[in-house]
Design an enzyme around this catalytic site. Structure first.
Site: not given
Length: 259
Positions: A13, A15, A184, A209
């Protein structure tokens, strides 16, 4: 997970993993550099459909992250690929920005508000009540409803912003029609990424995250999942979920020596 094959491909990912609040995560530039020099296939994934890969490459470059344009995979690209396979040469009414419209044009789609095959909802900085109203009417008239990602909020310096998932809920409430979400945690997003770099799930790791998108998506696609604590998740919060990541690390800095 104990007898998984060694990791030969990486999905990560963006961010919260490589960047956070407009700054590179400590160790992220070195992590990306190690990925590039290793020769192992990798993709940077994002549910944000606003930007084209070229836009994102420039944004990451300004923060010292040397990610090639072709190593960026967004929900906009996954959505365009999905629609191109489902209904080649189709038509769509789009609420979104350049990342989404460019991707749809690239697969041969015509963007129109006249009896489109699909209404495609993506992220935008300025959701228009007029555009949402038109989307509702087109769906009521028979257009199929697609949304790039289910995120209900997005981050900003001032605080949370409504995102595509929130607007999709408004449209669904008005039409009674639920969208098909491509990004996602739909495993399709992960599988399309794997296919893009010719990778196999049993030898690929997903770094994220968020438990409810990154980790869930990787888990359902059969990947090793690595949760980093450099974004929004804490170690304590992971205990609330009925599933677990393969492992938890502080940041991608802890993974450099594994590549």
């Amino acid at each position: 997970m104990l007898d998984r094959k060694p990791v030969e491909s990486w999905l990560t990912d963006m961010d919260g993993v490589l960047v956070h609040e407009g700054q590179p995560v400590p160790g992220a530039p070195e992590f990306v550099k190690r990925l590039r020099t290793s020769g192992k296939p990798f993709l940077v994934l994002t549910n944000n459909s606003i930007y084209t890969p070229r836009d994102l490459q420039a944004r990451l470059s300004r923060m010292g992250l040397d990610v090639p344009e072709e190593a960026i995979w967004s929900s906009a690209l996954a959505t365009a690929q999905f629609l191109g396979e489902q209904r080649p040469g189709g038509t769509a009414y789009v609420i979104g920005e350049a990342g989404l419209t460019t991707a749809l044009h690239a697969v041969g789609y015509v963007l129109t508000d006249f009896a489109p095959d699909y209404v495609v909802l993506g992220e935008t900085r300025t959701y228009s009540f007029e555009a949402i109203t038109k989307a509702i009417r087109l769906i009521n008239d028979g257009a199929r409803f697609i949304c790039t990602n289910p995120d209900v909020t997005g981050p900003s310096v001032e605080g949370a912003l409504p995102a595509a998932g929130s607007v999709a809920a408004m449209i669904s409430k008005a039409t009674g029609i639920e969208p098909y979400f491509v990004g996602k945690p739909n495993p399709m997003m992960m599988r399309s990424a794997l296919n893009t770099i010719n990778a196999h799930s049993e030898s690929t790791a997903m770094i994220g995250d968020r438990m409810d998108t990154d980790i869930l998506c990787g888990l359902e696609a059969g990947l090793e999942t690595i949760l980093v604590l450099s974004g929004i998740s804490t170690r304590a919060e992971t205990e609330r979920y009925p599933y677990r990541p393969s492992r938890i690390v502080d940041s991608v800095a802890d993974l450099i020596d594994e590549i």
